[in-house]
Scaffold this motif. Structure first.
Motif, PDB file in Angstrom:
ATOM      1  N   ASP A 146       0.817  -1.214   0.000  1.00 26.90           N
ATOM      2  CA  ASP A 146       0.000   0.000   0.000  1.00 26.90           C
ATOM      3  C   ASP A 146       0.851   1.265   0.000  1.00 26.90           C
ATOM      4  O   ASP A 146       0.556   2.212  -0.734  1.00 26.90           O
ATOM      5  CB  ASP A 146      -0.923   0.037   1.220  1.00 26.90           C
ATOM      6  CG  ASP A 146      -2.001  -1.020   1.180  1.00 26.90           C
ATOM      7  OD1 ASP A 146      -2.341  -1.496   0.078  1.00 26.90           O
ATOM      8  OD2 ASP A 146      -2.511  -1.359   2.261  1.00 26.90           O
ATOM      9  N   ALA A 147       1.906   1.274   0.797  1.00 25.46           N
ATOM     10  CA  ALA A 147       2.752   2.463   0.901  1.00 25.46           C
ATOM     11  C   ALA A 147       3.408   2.793  -0.438  1.00 25.46           C
ATOM     12  O   ALA A 147       3.513   3.965  -0.816  1.00 25.46           O
ATOM     13  CB  ALA A 147       3.808   2.275   1.984  1.00 25.46           C
TER      14      ALA A 147
ATOM     15  N   ASP B 138      -5.859   8.198  -3.425  1.00 24.67           N
ATOM     16  CA  ASP B 138      -7.100   7.805  -4.090  1.00 24.67           C
ATOM     17  C   ASP B 138      -6.898   6.630  -5.038  1.00 24.67           C
ATOM     18  O   ASP B 138      -7.658   5.663  -5.021  1.00 24.67           O
ATOM     19  CB  ASP B 138      -7.718   8.977  -4.858  1.00 24.67           C
ATOM     20  CG  ASP B 138      -8.275  10.044  -3.937  1.00 24.67           C
ATOM     21  OD1 ASP B 138      -8.491   9.765  -2.741  1.00 24.67           O
ATOM     22  OD2 ASP B 138      -8.491  11.169  -4.425  1.00 24.67           O
ATOM     23  N   ILE B 139      -5.868   6.704  -5.870  1.00 27.35           N
ATOM     24  CA  ILE B 139      -5.601   5.620  -6.819  1.00 27.35           C
ATOM     25  C   ILE B 139      -5.168   4.364  -6.072  1.00 27.35           C
ATOM     26  O   ILE B 139      -5.615   3.265  -6.383  1.00 27.35           O
ATOM     27  CB  ILE B 139      -4.549   6.040  -7.861  1.00 27.35           C
ATOM     28  CG1 ILE B 139      -5.118   7.157  -8.749  1.00 27.35           C
ATOM     29  CG2 ILE B 139      -4.099   4.858  -8.705  1.00 27.35           C
ATOM     30  CD1 ILE B 139      -4.105   7.776  -9.687  1.00 27.35           C
ATOM     31  N   ALA B 140      -4.309   4.515  -5.073  1.00 27.56           N
ATOM     32  CA  ALA B 140      -3.836   3.355  -4.303  1.00 27.56           C
ATOM     33  C   ALA B 140      -4.998   2.645  -3.629  1.00 27.56           C
ATOM     34  O   ALA B 140      -5.082   1.407  -3.649  1.00 27.56           O
ATOM     35  CB  ALA B 140      -2.802   3.794  -3.269  1.00 27.56           C
ATOM     36  N   LYS B 141      -5.920   3.397  -3.061  1.00 27.54           N
ATOM     37  CA  LYS B 141      -7.078   2.794  -2.393  1.00 27.54           C
ATOM     38  C   LYS B 141      -7.953   2.041  -3.393  1.00 27.54           C
ATOM     39  O   LYS B 141      -8.383   0.918  -3.145  1.00 27.54           O
ATOM     40  CB  LYS B 141      -7.894   3.873  -1.690  1.00 27.54           C
ATOM     41  CG  LYS B 141      -9.073   3.337  -0.932  1.00 27.54           C
ATOM     42  CD  LYS B 141      -9.827   4.449  -0.220  1.00 27.54           C
ATOM     43  CE  LYS B 141     -11.046   3.886   0.478  1.00 27.54           C
ATOM     44  NZ  LYS B 141     -11.807   4.937   1.149  1.00 27.54           N
ATOM     45  N   SER B 142      -8.205   2.641  -4.541  1.00 24.23           N
ATOM     46  CA  SER B 142      -9.013   1.996  -5.570  1.00 24.23           C
ATOM     47  C   SER B 142      -8.305   0.754  -6.121  1.00 24.23           C
ATOM     48  O   SER B 142      -8.933  -0.283  -6.346  1.00 24.23           O
ATOM     49  CB  SER B 142      -9.325   2.982  -6.691  1.00 24.23           C
ATOM     50  OG  SER B 142     -10.185   2.406  -7.632  1.00 24.23           O
ATOM     51  N   LEU B 143      -6.990   0.839  -6.328  1.00 26.60           N
ATOM     52  CA  LEU B 143      -6.209  -0.298  -6.804  1.00 26.60           C
ATOM     53  C   LEU B 143      -6.319  -1.463  -5.819  1.00 26.60           C
ATOM     54  O   LEU B 143      -6.581  -2.603  -6.231  1.00 26.60           O
ATOM     55  CB  LEU B 143      -4.747   0.103  -6.991  1.00 26.60           C
ATOM     56  CG  LEU B 143      -3.780  -1.019  -7.347  1.00 26.60           C
ATOM     57  CD1 LEU B 143      -4.128  -1.635  -8.702  1.00 26.60           C
ATOM     58  CD2 LEU B 143      -2.346  -0.502  -7.338  1.00 26.60           C
ATOM     59  N   GLN B 144      -6.138  -1.197  -4.545  1.00 23.45           N
ATOM     60  CA  GLN B 144      -6.225  -2.264  -3.545  1.00 23.45           C
ATOM     61  C   GLN B 144      -7.613  -2.888  -3.511  1.00 23.45           C
ATOM     62  O   GLN B 144      -7.760  -4.105  -3.362  1.00 23.45           O
ATOM     63  CB  GLN B 144      -5.834  -1.732  -2.160  1.00 23.45           C
ATOM     64  CG  GLN B 144      -4.373  -1.350  -2.053  1.00 23.45           C
ATOM     65  CD  GLN B 144      -3.433  -2.464  -2.473  1.00 23.45           C
ATOM     66  OE1 GLN B 144      -3.619  -3.614  -2.113  1.00 23.45           O
ATOM     67  NE2 GLN B 144      -2.420  -2.132  -3.254  1.00 23.45           N
ATOM     68  N   SER B 145      -8.628  -2.079  -3.696  1.00 23.51           N
ATOM     69  CA  SER B 145     -10.003  -2.587  -3.722  1.00 23.51           C
ATOM     70  C   SER B 145     -10.220  -3.520  -4.916  1.00 23.51           C
ATOM     71  O   SER B 145     -10.784  -4.612  -4.778  1.00 23.51           O
ATOM     72  CB  SER B 145     -10.978  -1.411  -3.777  1.00 23.51           C
ATOM     73  OG  SER B 145     -12.297  -1.863  -3.813  1.00 23.51           O
ATOM     74  N   ARG B 146      -9.763  -3.102  -6.100  1.00 25.80           N
ATOM     75  CA  ARG B 146      -9.920  -3.940  -7.301  1.00 25.80           C
ATOM     76  C   ARG B 146      -9.120  -5.220  -7.168  1.00 25.80           C
ATOM     77  O   ARG B 146      -9.570  -6.289  -7.561  1.00 25.80           O
ATOM     78  CB  ARG B 146      -9.460  -3.197  -8.564  1.00 25.80           C
ATOM     79  CG  ARG B 146     -10.372  -2.098  -9.038  1.00 25.80           C
ATOM     80  CD  ARG B 146     -11.721  -2.614  -9.443  1.00 25.80           C
ATOM     81  NE  ARG B 146     -12.837  -2.358  -8.880  1.00 25.80           N
ATOM     82  CZ  ARG B 146     -13.475  -1.895  -7.766  1.00 25.80           C
ATOM     83  NH1 ARG B 146     -13.288  -1.659  -7.070  1.00 25.80           N
ATOM     84  NH2 ARG B 146     -14.439  -1.649  -7.221  1.00 25.80           N
TER      85      ARG B 146
END
Length: 93
Positions: A17-18, A27-35
């Protein structure tokens, strides 16, 4: 579904994540982790219709892509030595 990465650098971004946040912002990192969590939980790409993947053809390859945030996409492809093919010639996901 098993997730493989094209490069070690891409794997690091997707698994840490970091690193994703440092490279792309929160924002992109959070969405990437969700997908990625959705992909990990799915038995098949077809289980992910609720997030509206788009099937695309590029350079004679078939991909699905997911919009992470406005105009930023995660693109995935089947990664078998010989991808299974449907009767119509498309990848059998």
């Amino acid at each position: 579904m098993e997730i493989a990465y094209e490069t070690l650098d891409l794997r690091k971004i997707c698994e840490q994540d970091a690193e994703a946040t440092r490279r792309f912002g929160a924002d992109i990192a959070k969405s990437l982790q969700s997908r990625l969590a959705d992909l990990d939980a799915a038995d098949s790409i077809l289980d992910l219709a609720f997030i509206c993947p788009t099937l695309i053809q590029l350079n004679n390859n078939t991909y699905y892509q997911f919009e992470l945030v406005s105009k930023i996409f995660l693109r995935i492809s089947a990664n078998h030595t010989r991808n299974p093919i449907s009767a119509d010639g498309s990848t059998n996901w």
